[in-house]
Design a protein around this motif. Structure first.
Motif, PDB file in Angstrom:
ATOM      1  N   GLY A  58       0.771  -1.224   0.000  1.00 51.52           N
ATOM      2  CA  GLY A  58       0.000   0.000   0.000  1.00 51.52           C
ATOM      3  C   GLY A  58       0.809   1.284   0.000  1.00 51.52           C
ATOM      4  N   TYR A  59       2.111   1.171  -0.203  1.00 51.23           N
ATOM      5  CA  TYR A  59       2.928   2.377  -0.330  1.00 51.23           C
ATOM      6  C   TYR A  59       2.691   3.003  -1.700  1.00 51.23           C
ATOM      7  CZ  TYR A  59       5.525   0.772   3.785  1.00 51.23           C
ATOM      8  OH  TYR A  59       5.879   0.371   5.042  1.00 51.23           O
ATOM      9  N   GLU A  60       2.889   4.311  -1.780  1.00 54.61           N
ATOM     10  CA  GLU A  60       2.652   5.029  -3.032  1.00 54.61           C
ATOM     11  C   GLU A  60       3.938   5.426  -3.747  1.00 54.61           C
ATOM     12  OE1 GLU A  60      -1.122   7.688  -1.884  1.00 54.61           O
ATOM     13  OE2 GLU A  60       0.321   7.350  -0.260  1.00 54.61           O
ATOM     14  N   GLY A  61       5.056   5.291  -3.048  1.00 48.89           N
ATOM     15  CA  GLY A  61       6.318   5.689  -3.643  1.00 48.89           C
ATOM     16  C   GLY A  61       7.469   4.866  -3.120  1.00 48.89           C
ATOM     17  N   ILE A  62       8.629   5.088  -3.721  1.00 48.86           N
ATOM     18  CA  ILE A  62       9.835   4.370  -3.332  1.00 48.86           C
ATOM     19  C   ILE A  62      11.031   5.304  -3.494  1.00 48.86           C
ATOM     20  CG2 ILE A  62      10.169   3.467  -5.676  1.00 48.86           C
ATOM     21  CD1 ILE A  62      11.301   0.892  -4.416  1.00 48.86           C
ATOM     22  N   ASP A  63      12.010   5.149  -2.632  1.00 51.01           N
ATOM     23  CA  ASP A  63      13.264   5.879  -2.757  1.00 51.01           C
ATOM     24  C   ASP A  63      14.128   5.189  -3.812  1.00 51.01           C
ATOM     25  OD1 ASP A  63      14.009   8.268  -1.488  1.00 51.01           O
ATOM     26  OD2 ASP A  63      15.634   7.279  -0.425  1.00 51.01           O
ATOM     27  N   LEU A  64      15.057   5.929  -4.363  1.00 47.35           N
ATOM     28  CA  LEU A  64      15.830   5.426  -5.497  1.00 47.35           C
ATOM     29  C   LEU A  64      16.777   4.289  -5.126  1.00 47.35           C
ATOM     30  CD1 LEU A  64      16.485   5.873  -8.513  1.00 47.35           C
ATOM     31  CD2 LEU A  64      18.221   7.509  -7.782  1.00 47.35           C
ATOM     32  N   GLY A  65      17.397   4.373  -3.947  1.00 49.10           N
ATOM     33  CA  GLY A  65      18.419   3.391  -3.614  1.00 49.10           C
ATOM     34  C   GLY A  65      19.676   3.641  -4.429  1.00 49.10           C
ATOM     35  N   PRO A  66      20.601   2.692  -4.455  1.00 51.60           N
ATOM     36  CA  PRO A  66      21.855   2.891  -5.205  1.00 51.60           C
ATOM     37  C   PRO A  66      21.584   3.031  -6.697  1.00 51.60           C
ATOM     38  CG  PRO A  66      21.663   0.622  -4.435  1.00 51.60           C
ATOM     39  CD  PRO A  66      20.547   1.382  -3.788  1.00 51.60           C
ATOM     40  N   ILE A  67      22.343   3.922  -7.324  1.00 50.21           N
ATOM     41  CA  ILE A  67      22.160   4.162  -8.754  1.00 50.21           C
ATOM     42  C   ILE A  67      22.287   2.852  -9.527  1.00 50.21           C
ATOM     43  CG2 ILE A  67      23.171   5.247 -10.786  1.00 50.21           C
ATOM     44  CD1 ILE A  67      21.678   7.199  -9.165  1.00 50.21           C
ATOM     45  N   GLY A  68      21.292   2.586 -10.352  1.00 50.65           N
ATOM     46  CA  GLY A  68      21.285   1.383 -11.167  1.00 50.65           C
ATOM     47  C   GLY A  68      20.375   0.299 -10.645  1.00 50.65           C
ATOM     48  N   TYR A  69      20.091   0.313  -9.345  1.00 48.53           N
ATOM     49  CA  TYR A  69      19.270  -0.761  -8.783  1.00 48.53           C
ATOM     50  C   TYR A  69      17.857  -0.741  -9.372  1.00 48.53           C
ATOM     51  CZ  TYR A  69      16.723  -3.609  -5.402  1.00 48.53           C
ATOM     52  OH  TYR A  69      15.914  -4.555  -4.824  1.00 48.53           O
ATOM     53  N   LEU A  70      17.252   0.445  -9.427  1.00 49.57           N
ATOM     54  CA  LEU A  70      15.908   0.566  -9.992  1.00 49.57           C
ATOM     55  C   LEU A  70      15.938   0.868 -11.490  1.00 49.57           C
ATOM     56  CD1 LEU A  70      13.927   2.484  -7.224  1.00 49.57           C
ATOM     57  CD2 LEU A  70      13.605   0.132  -7.967  1.00 49.57           C
ATOM     58  N   GLY A  71      17.087   0.672 -12.098  1.00 52.09           N
ATOM     59  CA  GLY A  71      17.206   0.908 -13.520  1.00 52.09           C
ATOM     60  C   GLY A  71      17.959   2.187 -13.808  1.00 52.09           C
TER      61      GLY A  71
END
Length: 297
Positions: free
Chosen positions: A38-51
Motif C-alpha cells: 500500500g505504499y505510493e512511492g519508493i526511494d531510489l536506492g543505489p544508482i542502477g538498482y531501480l534501472g
C-alpha cells in the motif's frame, strides 16, 4: 487531495550499496512488495538498482519516485568537487521519473559522508567540525543544493549518525548557515539524542522531507560499548520496526498534521543484507505501513 503520501526505501530490505554483492531481492520483487503493502512511492536506492534513466519509469511499476540519496564529503573541498559527478548522475535519473504533483516531486537527499569518531557521540564529546570549518562546510552544502535546483529539483539535507551533522545542535548550525530544507529522519535524530516530535515543531518551516524510522537506544548503547560501527548497529537491529523502538510514532504523525506537512513520508528500517530474511523484511514493511495507516497516515 491528500497532501502527504507514504513511501518505502531499498535500505529497508538491506539494499543500499550494490558493492555489497547481489541484492537480497531484485528491484522488481521489491517494487511489487512495496506496492502490495500500500505504499505510493519508493526511494531510489543505489544508482542502477531501480534501472537507468531510460527504463526507470517502467521499472517503478506505477510507484512514484520519492527521493534518492546523494552522498558528498562537504568537509573536504577536493573530495566534494570529485563527488559532484555522482550527484549529477543521480539528478539525471531523477529527471526520468514519472510526473508527480509538485508537493510529491522527488527530493534529492543530500547525505553527508561520515566521520567515524562522531558515531552517536557518547555525551556529545567526540570531535566535530571546528568553528572555523563550518563556513566552508555550509558553503559546499549550499553549492550542492543550488546544483539540484538548477536541475529542477528541491533538495533536502539529511542529518545522520556518524557524520558532522548528527546532533540537534549540528542541525541548528547548518540551518543557520544555509537555506537548504531538511530531511528530518526520526530514527537518526532519536539515537543522536534529539526529540523528533519537538524537532518537527521547532524546524517546521524548514522540513521538506521526512524519513520515519524507529530506534532502540539500548542496542545503540551496546554497539558503542562494543566499539562497532554504524553498519553493525543497523545489522543488530538498532533501527527497529515501527512501534518496537522508542519513537513516539503517534506523536510524530499528530505533529505532521499540526504543522500541515505536505510531501513524502518515507518509512525506513535500515538493515544489512543477509541479517534478516527477505520474507521477514517484506512482512516488516507491510506491518510498518499498517501502523501508519492505523494512525491516519
Amino acid at each position: 487531495m491528500r497532501l502527504t503520501s507514504v513511501a518505502n526505501a531499498p535500505v529497508s530490505f538491506g539494499v543500499f550499496e550494490l558493492s555489497d554483492g547481489p541484492p537480497p531481492l531484485t528491484a522488481d520483487e521489491m517494487v511489487r512488495a512495496i506496492a502490495g503493502a500500500g505504499y505510493e512511492g519508493i526511494d531510489l536506492g543505489p544508482i542502477g538498482y531501480l534501472g537507468t534513466k531510460d527504463d526507470l519509469a517502467e521499472r517503478l511499476g506505477g510507484l512514484l519516485l520519492a527521493g534518492g540519496w546523494a552522498d558528498l564529503r562537504y568537509s573536504d573541498a577536493e573530495e566534494f568537487k570529485r563527488g559532484l559527478v555522482a550527484l549529477d548522475a543521480t539528478l539525471e535519473v531523477f529527471a526520468a521519473a514519472p510526473a508527480a504533483p509538485e508537493h510529491l516531486a522527488p527530493r534529492p537527499t543530500l547525505g553527508c559522508s561520515g566521520s567515524p569518531a562522531r558515531f552517536a557521540r557518547p555525551g556529545g564529546n567526540a570531535p566535530g567540525l571546528e568553528p572555523s570549518q563550518w563556513a566552508g562546510y555550509a558553503a559546499r552544502v549550499q553549492e550542492a543544493a543550488q546544483r539540484c535546483r538548477d536541475a529542477g529539483f528541491e533538495p533536502a539535507f539529511h542529518h545522520h549518525l556518524g557524520t558532522y551533522v548528527e546532533t540537534p545542535e549540528d542541525v541548528e548550525r547548518l540551518l543557520e548557515l544555509t537555506d537548504v530544507q531538511l530531511c528530518l529522519d526520526t530514527g537518526h535524530l532519536l539515537l543522536a539524542g534529539g526529540d523528533p516530535v519537538r524537532a518537527l515543531r521547532d524546524w517546521s518551516a524548514r522540513v521538506g522531507h521526512v524519513h520515519v524510522k524507529d530506534g532502540d537506544r539500548s542496542i545503540l548503547a551496546q554497539a558503542i560499548a562494543d566499539g562497532v560501527d554504524l553498519r553493525e548497529l543497523m545489522g543488530r537491529g538498532g533501527f527497529a520496526p515501527l512501534g518496537q523502538g522508542e519513537l513516539d510514532l503517534p506523536g510524530v504523525v499528530r505533529t505532521l498534521a499540526e504543522i500541515d506537512y505536505q510531501g513524502w513520508v518515507i518509512v525506513e528500517q535500515d538493515t544489512l543484507p543477509g541479517r534478516r530474511s527477505v520474507t521477514q523484511n517484506i512482512a516488516d514493511q507491510a506491518a510498518n505501513r499498517e501502523k501508519l495507516r492505523a494512525l491516519g497516515l
